[in-house]
Scaffold this motif. Structure first.
Motif, PDB file in Angstrom:
ATOM      1  N   PRO A 226      10.695 -10.288  42.844  1.00  0.00           N
ATOM      2  CA  PRO A 226      10.899  -8.951  43.409  1.00  0.00           C
ATOM      3  C   PRO A 226      11.185  -8.974  44.906  1.00  0.00           C
ATOM      4  CG  PRO A 226       8.583  -9.333  42.884  1.00  0.00           C
ATOM      5  CD  PRO A 226       9.348 -10.450  42.268  1.00  0.00           C
ATOM      6  N   ASP A 227      10.734 -10.033  45.593  1.00  0.00           N
ATOM      7  CA  ASP A 227      10.999 -10.133  47.035  1.00  0.00           C
ATOM      8  C   ASP A 227      12.492 -10.231  47.322  1.00  0.00           C
ATOM      9  OD1 ASP A 227      10.700 -12.676  45.688  1.00  0.00           O
ATOM     10  OD2 ASP A 227      10.753 -13.673  47.648  1.00  0.00           O
ATOM     11  N   ILE A 228      13.217 -10.971  46.483  1.00  0.00           N
ATOM     12  CA  ILE A 228      14.663 -11.099  46.665  1.00  0.00           C
ATOM     13  C   ILE A 228      15.356  -9.774  46.371  1.00  0.00           C
ATOM     14  CG2 ILE A 228      16.739 -12.316  45.907  1.00  0.00           C
ATOM     15  CD1 ILE A 228      14.791 -14.039  47.517  1.00  0.00           C
ATOM     16  N   TYR A 229      14.924  -9.112  45.307  1.00  0.00           N
ATOM     17  CA  TYR A 229      15.488  -7.811  44.943  1.00  0.00           C
ATOM     18  C   TYR A 229      15.310  -6.825  46.103  1.00  0.00           C
ATOM     19  CZ  TYR A 229      16.177  -3.562  42.053  1.00  0.00           C
ATOM     20  OH  TYR A 229      16.625  -2.370  41.529  1.00  0.00           O
ATOM     21  N   ARG A 230      14.092  -6.775  46.674  1.00  0.00           N
ATOM     22  CA  ARG A 230      13.827  -5.844  47.779  1.00  0.00           C
ATOM     23  C   ARG A 230      14.674  -6.178  48.996  1.00  0.00           C
ATOM     24  NH1 ARG A 230       8.261  -6.893  46.459  1.00  0.00           N
ATOM     25  NH2 ARG A 230       7.357  -5.203  45.202  1.00  0.00           N
TER      26      ARG A 230
ATOM     27  N   ALA B 288      19.214 -22.479  48.653  1.00  0.00           N
ATOM     28  CA  ALA B 288      20.344 -23.008  49.421  1.00  0.00           C
ATOM     29  C   ALA B 288      21.216 -21.900  50.007  1.00  0.00           C
ATOM     30  CB  ALA B 288      21.195 -23.919  48.537  1.00  0.00           C
ATOM     31  N   SER B 289      21.242 -20.740  49.344  1.00  0.00           N
ATOM     32  CA  SER B 289      22.076 -19.646  49.838  1.00  0.00           C
ATOM     33  C   SER B 289      21.486 -18.300  49.453  1.00  0.00           C
ATOM     34  CB  SER B 289      23.505 -19.759  49.287  1.00  0.00           C
ATOM     35  OG  SER B 289      24.341 -18.766  49.845  1.00  0.00           O
ATOM     36  N   PRO B 290      20.390 -17.903  50.110  1.00  0.00           N
ATOM     37  CA  PRO B 290      19.794 -16.598  49.781  1.00  0.00           C
ATOM     38  C   PRO B 290      20.755 -15.439  50.033  1.00  0.00           C
ATOM     39  CG  PRO B 290      18.788 -17.553  51.757  1.00  0.00           C
ATOM     40  CD  PRO B 290      19.628 -18.618  51.140  1.00  0.00           C
ATOM     41  N   ASP B 291      21.646 -15.581  51.020  1.00  0.00           N
ATOM     42  CA  ASP B 291      22.599 -14.506  51.299  1.00  0.00           C
ATOM     43  C   ASP B 291      23.524 -14.270  50.105  1.00  0.00           C
ATOM     44  OD1 ASP B 291      24.188 -12.669  53.103  1.00  0.00           O
ATOM     45  OD2 ASP B 291      25.709 -14.171  52.621  1.00  0.00           O
ATOM     46  N   THR B 292      23.953 -15.349  49.452  1.00  0.00           N
ATOM     47  CA  THR B 292      24.795 -15.197  48.267  1.00  0.00           C
ATOM     48  C   THR B 292      24.041 -14.462  47.164  1.00  0.00           C
ATOM     49  OG1 THR B 292      26.010 -17.231  48.782  1.00  0.00           O
ATOM     50  CG2 THR B 292      26.120 -16.442  46.509  1.00  0.00           C
ATOM     51  N   ALA B 293      22.768 -14.819  46.974  1.00  0.00           N
ATOM     52  CA  ALA B 293      21.952 -14.137  45.968  1.00  0.00           C
ATOM     53  C   ALA B 293      21.804 -12.658  46.301  1.00  0.00           C
ATOM     54  CB  ALA B 293      20.585 -14.800  45.858  1.00  0.00           C
ATOM     55  N   HIS B 294      21.601 -12.336  47.568  1.00  0.00           N
ATOM     56  CA  HIS B 294      21.472 -10.934  47.971  1.00  0.00           C
ATOM     57  C   HIS B 294      22.754 -10.170  47.665  1.00  0.00           C
ATOM     58  CE1 HIS B 294      18.165 -11.955  51.169  1.00  0.00           C
ATOM     59  NE2 HIS B 294      17.756 -12.113  49.920  1.00  0.00           N
ATOM     60  N   ARG B 295      23.882 -10.775  47.977  1.00  0.00           N
ATOM     61  CA  ARG B 295      25.163 -10.102  47.726  1.00  0.00           C
ATOM     62  C   ARG B 295      25.396  -9.914  46.229  1.00  0.00           C
ATOM     63  NH1 ARG B 295      29.621 -13.355  50.235  1.00  0.00           N
ATOM     64  NH2 ARG B 295      28.152 -15.078  50.472  1.00  0.00           N
ATOM     65  N   LEU B 296      24.990 -10.914  45.436  1.00  0.00           N
ATOM     66  CA  LEU B 296      25.150 -10.785  43.992  1.00  0.00           C
ATOM     67  C   LEU B 296      24.267  -9.680  43.444  1.00  0.00           C
ATOM     68  CD1 LEU B 296      26.337 -11.743  41.325  1.00  0.00           C
ATOM     69  CD2 LEU B 296      24.585 -13.525  41.251  1.00  0.00           C
ATOM     70  N   VAL B 297      23.033  -9.586  43.909  1.00  0.00           N
ATOM     71  CA  VAL B 297      22.134  -8.507  43.475  1.00  0.00           C
ATOM     72  C   VAL B 297      22.746  -7.151  43.806  1.00  0.00           C
ATOM     73  CG1 VAL B 297      19.916  -7.385  43.964  1.00  0.00           C
ATOM     74  CG2 VAL B 297      19.999  -9.845  43.486  1.00  0.00           C
TER      75      VAL B 297
ATOM     76  N   TYR C 221      21.945 -27.970  34.534  1.00  0.00           N
ATOM     77  CA  TYR C 221      22.688 -29.158  34.964  1.00  0.00           C
ATOM     78  C   TYR C 221      23.718 -28.851  36.043  1.00  0.00           C
ATOM     79  CZ  TYR C 221      20.541 -31.453  30.946  1.00  0.00           C
ATOM     80  OH  TYR C 221      19.638 -31.970  30.039  1.00  0.00           O
ATOM     81  N   GLY C 222      23.726 -27.610  36.527  1.00  0.00           N
ATOM     82  CA  GLY C 222      24.586 -27.275  37.652  1.00  0.00           C
ATOM     83  C   GLY C 222      26.014 -26.945  37.316  1.00  0.00           C
ATOM     84  N   HIS C 223      26.336 -26.745  36.037  1.00  0.00           N
ATOM     85  CA  HIS C 223      27.693 -26.357  35.661  1.00  0.00           C
ATOM     86  C   HIS C 223      27.948 -24.881  35.945  1.00  0.00           C
ATOM     87  CE1 HIS C 223      28.689 -30.187  33.661  1.00  0.00           C
ATOM     88  NE2 HIS C 223      27.414 -30.205  33.322  1.00  0.00           N
ATOM     89  N   THR C 224      26.883 -24.101  36.060  1.00  0.00           N
ATOM     90  CA  THR C 224      26.974 -22.717  36.514  1.00  0.00           C
ATOM     91  C   THR C 224      25.943 -22.506  37.613  1.00  0.00           C
ATOM     92  OG1 THR C 224      25.471 -22.026  34.737  1.00  0.00           O
ATOM     93  CG2 THR C 224      27.833 -21.758  34.335  1.00  0.00           C
ATOM     94  N   ASP C 225      26.140 -21.436  38.385  1.00  0.00           N
ATOM     95  CA  ASP C 225      25.232 -21.127  39.495  1.00  0.00           C
ATOM     96  C   ASP C 225      24.164 -20.118  39.093  1.00  0.00           C
ATOM     97  OD1 ASP C 225      26.868 -22.628  41.474  1.00  0.00           O
ATOM     98  OD2 ASP C 225      28.329 -21.051  41.024  1.00  0.00           O
ATOM     99  N   ALA C 226      24.453 -19.330  38.077  1.00  0.00           N
ATOM    100  CA  ALA C 226      23.532 -18.295  37.598  1.00  0.00           C
ATOM    101  C   ALA C 226      23.876 -18.026  36.140  1.00  0.00           C
ATOM    102  CB  ALA C 226      23.661 -17.016  38.429  1.00  0.00           C
ATOM    103  N   ALA C 227      23.017 -17.266  35.471  1.00  0.00           N
ATOM    104  CA  ALA C 227      23.259 -17.005  34.052  1.00  0.00           C
ATOM    105  C   ALA C 227      22.677 -15.672  33.629  1.00  0.00           C
ATOM    106  CB  ALA C 227      22.666 -18.123  33.180  1.00  0.00           C
ATOM    107  N   HIS C 228      23.374 -15.045  32.725  1.00  0.00           N
ATOM    108  CA  HIS C 228      22.863 -13.953  31.886  1.00  0.00           C
ATOM    109  C   HIS C 228      22.010 -14.660  30.844  1.00  0.00           C
ATOM    110  CE1 HIS C 228      24.150 -11.982  27.881  1.00  0.00           C
ATOM    111  NE2 HIS C 228      23.395 -11.032  28.437  1.00  0.00           N
ATOM    112  N   LEU C 229      20.699 -14.412  30.857  1.00  0.00           N
ATOM    113  CA  LEU C 229      19.789 -15.241  30.059  1.00  0.00           C
ATOM    114  C   LEU C 229      18.678 -14.394  29.467  1.00  0.00           C
ATOM    115  CD1 LEU C 229      19.646 -18.380  29.543  1.00  0.00           C
ATOM    116  CD2 LEU C 229      17.842 -18.442  31.263  1.00  0.00           C
ATOM    117  N   VAL C 230      18.215 -14.770  28.262  1.00  0.00           N
ATOM    118  CA  VAL C 230      17.029 -14.122  27.710  1.00  0.00           C
ATOM    119  C   VAL C 230      15.842 -14.466  28.616  1.00  0.00           C
ATOM    120  CG1 VAL C 230      17.624 -13.780  25.297  1.00  0.00           C
ATOM    121  CG2 VAL C 230      16.984 -16.047  26.055  1.00  0.00           C
TER     122      VAL C 230
END
Length: 404
Positions: A339-343, A227-236, A52-61
């Motif tokens: 895996p493409d984002i991780y690489r 929407a923001s692949p650069d943010t995801a890359h920095r988080l990784v 529902y967009g209350h968080t941007d990412a999650a520690h998840l099973v």
């Protein structure tokens, strides 16, 4: 320079360490990020905040991210997993009365021998109309799938011979103490807390069921990633740096102290430190036992999101949901792992980057195996399932047909 804020949901578990340490030890700040952590007590709530967009990412099973993408249990939302937060780290803890019936000594149980003894008790209890009850953290959790995989392989039919219920990790020891369940399969430190409280006995660790089994992941909505692949890359990159810090023996005590804080795990330092160092106290007041690879992190590209891991999780989800194999669903399930984002995030960092995105799971029985990589040198260690079955992600239907 202003930092970009990213909100990450989590449950109070040791394997939430990487986003916590990325925040507390400056790895996120070094990438221009400020991590705002949102603590919850159930996986369903972590998932809902994310969807529902209350968080941007999650520690998840991991299976829950796949279930959300497939629309199992709720409307489908495209999901992305660019990073695995750790492998293994769960245990099966039995009530003391049940442990006394099925465990011969104070060592870890052998999956086959323990399973044979448990089957006798389970069938007797079922015949008497009082089935054994096991608590897991969510229907779509690795805990549930690992527990069911083991039970079925030793001749115990989940949902027929035993009951499997849902309990929050933080209340699992309470459920054991109250006699509501006879066993739990949860993450640390909650197995150890049950032992330290004198209400449980660790019988197996999930690394004995599937060595290198995928556990928690960093999950995002696909639209957030797009929407923001650069943010995801920095988080990784921040999480990868936190993982290297986490496995450094010199940081263990400090990491445990951070995780123990009230805003994070709100738990004693000692069981957290034991989990980080692969030491498991099996019985109340017992000496901790070193369990190799109990909580596997960082080494051997452990944080790489193999699509074959997602495929195995999908195979078990449909197995226990009573659904038929769908090639279209299998493509969606595997596509959740990115895996493409991780690489892309770690290119040029020196981190080993697997050249393939899938592999045969459970195929490395002993020793080590060199794997092709586009960067760095990658050696993979033992990853067997306890029943020695291997999983080919290209033949999910054939694999399912062979299972009990």
């Amino acid at each position: 320079m202003a930092l970009d804020t990213i909100r990450i949901g989590f449950l109070p578990l040791v394997d939430a360490a990487l986003p916590i340490l990325a925040r507390e030890q400056g790895f996120a700040e070094a990438e221009g990020l400020e991590i705002a952590l949102v603590r919850d007590v159930t996986w369903a709530t972590v998932r809902d905040r994310l969807l529902y967009g209350h968080t941007d990412a999650a520690h998840l099973v991991a299976p829950l991210a796949i279930a959300a993408a497939l629309g199992h249990g709720r409307p489908a939302v495209p999901m992305a997993v660019p990073f695995v937060l750790g492998l293994n780290g769960n245990a099966i803890t039995l009530s003391l009365p049940l442990a006394a019936q099925v465990l011969a000594d104070d060592a870890l149980g052998d999956p086959h021998a323990l399973g044979a003894r448990l089957r006798v008790v389970a069938l007797a209890r079922a015949a008497a109309g009082r089935r054994l009850r096991f608590g897991v953290v969510h229907r779509h959790s690795s805990h549930n799938l690992m527990l069911r995989y083991w039970l079925a392989a030793v001749g115990i039919r989940p949902d027929t011979d035993v009951e499997i219920l849902t309990t929050s990790p933080t209340f699992a020891a309470d459920a054991l103490a109250a006699g509501e369940v006879d066993g739990i399969c949860v993450g640390e430190p909650w197995n150890s807390i049950a032992v330290d409280r004198g209400v449980g006995r660790i019988a197996l660790v999930t690394a004995q069921i599937w060595r290198r089994g995928v556990e928690k992941v960093l999950a995002m909505r696909s639209e957030t990633l797009a929407a923001s692949p650069d943010t995801a890359h920095r988080l990784v990159r921040a999480l990868h740096a936190a993982a290297a810090h986490f496995v450094d023996p010199a940081t263990t005590r400090a990491s445990a102290a951070i995780l123990a804080r009230p805003e994070y795990l709100d738990a004693p330092v000692d069981p957290i430190e034991r989990a980080i160092t692969d030491r498991v106290r099996l019985v109340p007041n017992g000496a901790p036992l070193h369990v190799p690879d109990f909580m596997f992190q960082y080494r051997e590209a452990a944080n790489f999101p193999w699509r074959s891991q997602a495929a195995w999780l999908y195979s078990q989800m449909i197995r226990w949901d009573g659904a038929s194999f769908s090639a279209d669903e299998a493509v969606i399930a595997q596509g959740v792992f990115r895996p493409d984002i991780y690489r892309a995030a770690l290119a040029g960092s020196g981190a080993p980057l697997p050249g393939a995105s899938s592999k045969i799971e459970g195929a490395i029985g002993s020793g080590a195996l060199g794997a092709g990589s586009t960067q760095g040198r990658l050696i993979l260690g033992r990853d067997q399932f306890f029943d020695h079955r291997a999983f080919d992600p290209n033949d999910i239907a054939g694999y399912l047909a062979q299972l009990p």
